[in-house]
Design an enzyme around this catalytic site. Structure first.
Site, PDB file in Angstrom:
ATOM      1  N   GLY A  97      54.951 109.295  29.892  1.00  0.00           N
ATOM      2  CA  GLY A  97      55.472 110.021  28.744  1.00  0.00           C
ATOM      3  C   GLY A  97      54.581 109.893  27.564  1.00  0.00           C
TER       4      GLY A  97
ATOM      5  N   TYR B 229      62.004 124.517  27.832  1.00  0.00           N
ATOM      6  CA  TYR B 229      62.233 123.681  26.788  1.00  0.00           C
ATOM      7  C   TYR B 229      62.115 124.015  25.393  1.00  0.00           C
ATOM      8  CZ  TYR B 229      60.608 121.365  30.970  1.00  0.00           C
ATOM      9  OH  TYR B 229      60.788 120.768  32.254  1.00  0.00           O
TER      10      TYR B 229
ATOM     11  N   PRO C 212      50.431 108.293  33.377  1.00  0.00           N
ATOM     12  CA  PRO C 212      50.120 109.437  32.412  1.00  0.00           C
ATOM     13  C   PRO C 212      49.724 110.618  33.588  1.00  0.00           C
ATOM     14  CG  PRO C 212      48.131 108.218  32.477  1.00  0.00           C
ATOM     15  CD  PRO C 212      49.134 107.419  33.429  1.00  0.00           C
ATOM     16  N   GLY C 213      50.340 111.956  33.256  1.00  0.00           N
ATOM     17  CA  GLY C 213      50.183 113.018  33.833  1.00  0.00           C
ATOM     18  C   GLY C 213      49.667 114.257  32.721  1.00  0.00           C
ATOM     19  N   ARG C 214      50.696 114.395  32.048  1.00  0.00           N
ATOM     20  CA  ARG C 214      50.434 115.260  30.775  1.00  0.00           C
ATOM     21  C   ARG C 214      49.444 114.932  29.874  1.00  0.00           C
ATOM     22  NH1 ARG C 214      54.739 118.080  28.372  1.00  0.00           N
ATOM     23  NH2 ARG C 214      55.946 116.640  29.340  1.00  0.00           N
TER      24      ARG C 214
ATOM     25  N   CYS D 161      60.091 141.428  33.062  1.00  0.00           N
ATOM     26  CA  CYS D 161      61.535 142.372  32.726  1.00  0.00           C
ATOM     27  C   CYS D 161      62.456 141.113  32.322  1.00  0.00           C
ATOM     28  CB  CYS D 161      61.775 143.171  34.050  1.00  0.00           C
ATOM     29  SG  CYS D 161      62.657 144.505  33.604  1.00  0.00           S
TER      30      CYS D 161
ATOM     31  N   ARG E 255      57.707 126.868  30.135  1.00  0.00           N
ATOM     32  CA  ARG E 255      57.985 125.624  29.257  1.00  0.00           C
ATOM     33  C   ARG E 255      58.537 126.260  27.691  1.00  0.00           C
ATOM     34  NH1 ARG E 255      54.960 122.647  27.061  1.00  0.00           N
ATOM     35  NH2 ARG E 255      56.442 120.821  27.365  1.00  0.00           N
TER      36      ARG E 255
END
Lengths: 442, 442
Positions: free
Chosen positions: A254, A344, A297-299, A371, A340
């Site tokens: 996060g 989001y 952590p990833g992001r 489209c 995204r």
């Protein structure tokens, strides 16, 4: 509008520089050359940026092995190798992510398996391959894993995911700590304690800790420390009532990053310091040994390392109302390579990377080629009015959750992913072709 | 809760039946057998349902060739062949969709090409392959296509996409008729007329009509007829000022379907009748020949024909507040095979398909297996409380925009797609494997 020529350092990869001729390079590689060589759209990953963020996390949390890179943000064999070489651990959330990691010869003992609905095949593969930790998410899974581990003659180390009831300030879709959600055991209702007792009693499981996750894009330590304090009370109860000292505490991911110039990324050192201090202090107050803190952590590792290059196609001025004209810049990708903004409402920092811009400001929207009118990459920007067809535009901070969530909508083929380091580029993932799509036809 | 055992006929495929033993069949094929044979998740397409909706549209609009199936909803070679055999035309919105259609030997002359940012490669492929119509979306594209057609020595038939300024009542993300959007030429500002004049004057283009699209999930004729009336005024102006009678009017797609029991699908016959009458009447009033009306349904043909089968995994009861418990049913797919609930807030009708249910009502949420709390397939349902791990659950009306927008998030592999007809099943698209994902690695 010279500000448009700047690259906000807290948003762009650490080795991104705009040269004196206006061309943007990353790690010494001019981005227009990558666009020419590999085609557009193309993802470019700054390898040293990625590695340096692994190192920052490792330093902040005391030990690289305490930091689990979250595969779901972006995984390929190359990424798994980088994570391995930096000594970090790895989270996987499906049998597919596990297989990619193993294909890269990532040591299974440093892998942790996640998921609210792990299949029997996934659990069995984890046990057989020697995956270090499995995070249990339900009573059913606890029983199933005990059974699977027994069949393999193994005692599997597990953590239990708990819902600490902390709501970090974040977007609705990506909040994960509240009670009304699919993940984990409730702390408040006592189900987390019952699961800990069951895991302790299970013959083929060894409970080594609890896990919680407060949300995504968190920017302060408060959410993490509150969650840690609550979860540690359960450590104390487990110590008192089950006679077990749990050696690890996994506080999930996060860690927020900056997507736009006006955002500030979470300060990893500060948050780690606050978090580790809070855990030590709370453990001391509770009279228990402080567990080792694990984070996921990833992001925060992959996100800022990546940019997406697009070529500008159609330029169209649209009359919004009597006073307002909006310029629509169409690029040759869109919601297939970055869902995204549509999913989001995410915002991105976009810049010309092929030259300086000299134009005056105009309200601009960057849209994709799909489209669908919701195919928007940058909804409300003020860009210079000299951006033209054939220019290369890059979106920064697209290293996480863009390629990973990419689709073939409108039969678009996935872009190539190219890493750059020390003046050289290297293809990590080739561009998909129409033959890849047709290969699924019977 | 016997109502749960019913299959709302206006939502489910036309050949879906719950047998006396509680098993649901489509076209005589028991769905649990498909789940066993092909694995889950799996998409099942009722071929005769798909074909019958092609026929309904063809009858309602007077001629199968006037109906263009919109590939973006769902395209495979098999689908292209069905559309061809039913005599419908085909819309493509990318070079990828064009190539799939051509791989299925769909006659190029019955293909129409769309897109706000068509690449030179796409335009050139269209011209070379003999694509019937290209819908022009910008001045730049008009000039580019004239050039491309000249190079190939061809006079290309084109339509011009106009924004009629009609806002059909629909979801923000999928509204496409308002002025502030990427598609088309403005009617109000005169840019649509200027484009028509330019196309008429272009040496290698033949303008055959105008195109407009009022939105998605439209349930009444009003939006279409209002748009037609406005666009026909431009036909009249083109007749008067350019001396050209345009033979065709393309009114796009947007024909609404029912996703849930309480929704009513658009009545195709009624809307077609109202629409064709309005066009005839308006043309007569304007003193011009009534153009042939073309329409572009995608969802209305493919959507109701498809269902997605999942196996229920983890069942978890969560305390929402003191009075409320919510049951979370995890299934073995999720936002990778159906992004629509997360993307648009879409609702779906889910039913047990392996047996009758006898349970009492409980607040239920159907969630996927992805590592994300927003991975929800059915947000707020009242389901019987006897649904258990191992049961097969199906979501109806997933034939459009589910497979087409599917991703490999969490390294999930795309499900197989199976068609059913006259008691037999046939694999249209095989399930992806981890090898497909790894084949992109260098």
């Amino acid at each position: 509008m010279t500000i448009f020529n700047e690259l906000p350092a807290h948003v762009w990869p650490r080795n991104a520089v705009r040269q004196e001729d206006g061309v943007v390079t990353i790690a010494g590689v001019p981005l227009p050359e990558i666009a020419e060589e590999y085609g557009t759209p193309v993802f470019v990953i700054d390898e040293d940026d990625f590695r340096s963020r692994c190192q920052d996390m490792a330093r902040a949390f005391g030990n690289p092995g305490n930091v689990h890179y979250a595969s779901k943000a972006f995984l390929s064999k190359t990424v798994a190798r980088w994570v391995d070489e930096e000594g970090l651990s790895l989270d996987v959330a499906s049998i597919g992510e596990l297989r990619i990691a193993l294909a890269a010869e990532f040591p299974a003992a440093r892998i942790t398996a996640h998921g609210n609905n792990k299949s029997v095949d996934f659990l069995r593969a984890c046990v057989k391959e020697g995956v270090g930790h499995i995070v249990l998410d339900s009573e059913q899974e606890l029983e199933l894993l005990d059974f699977v581990a027994a069949a393999e003659g193994i005692c599997q180390e597990v953590l239990i995911r708990v819902k600490p009831g902390i709501e970090a300030h974040t977007h609705e879709f990506i909040a994960t700590s509240h009670e009304d959600q699919k993940f984990g055991f409730s702390l408040a209702s006592g189900s987390a304690f019952r699961a800990a007792a069951a895991a302790t009693n299970a013959e083929n499981l060894t409970l080594i800790g609890l896990h919680c996750h407060v949300g995504s894009q968190v920017f302060e330590a408060t959410g993490f420390t509150l969650a840690a304090e609550r979860v540690l009370e359960l450590y104390s109860k487990i110590h008192d009532e089950l006679g077990v000292d749990l050696p690890m505490l996994d506080l999930g991911g996060g860690y927020g990053i900056a997507y736009t110039a006006d955002e500030e990324p979470l300060n990893v050192d500060e948050v780690a310091h606050d978090l580790l201090s809070a855990v030590a202090k709370t453990a001391a107050e509770l009279g228990i040994d402080a567990p080792v803190v694990l984070v996921e952590p990833g992001r925060a590792i992959a996100g800022p390392a990546g940019v997406t290059l697009y070529e500008v196609g159609t330029v169209k001025d649209v009359t919004v109302d009597e006073k307002t004209t909006r310029r629509y810049l169409s690029v040759d990708g869109g919601m297939s390579d970055n869902i995204r903004p549509a999913l989001y409402g995410s915002e991105y920092d976009a810049r010309l990377i092929s030259r300086f811009s000299e134009g005056d400001e105009i309200a601009t929207r960057v849209v994709g080629s799909h489209c669908e009118s919701g195919d928007i990459l940058v909804r409300d920007a003020e860009f210079p009015n000299d951006i033209a067809t054939g220019d290369y535009l890059a979106l920064a901070a697209t290293g996480a959750y863009c390629y990973a969530m990419s689709s073939r909508y409108n039969a678009f083929t996935r872009p190539a992913v190219v890493s750059v380091r020390a003046g050289r580029s290297r293809q990590m993932l080739r561009r998909e072709t129409i033959e890849d799509i047709l290969s699924l036809e019977d």
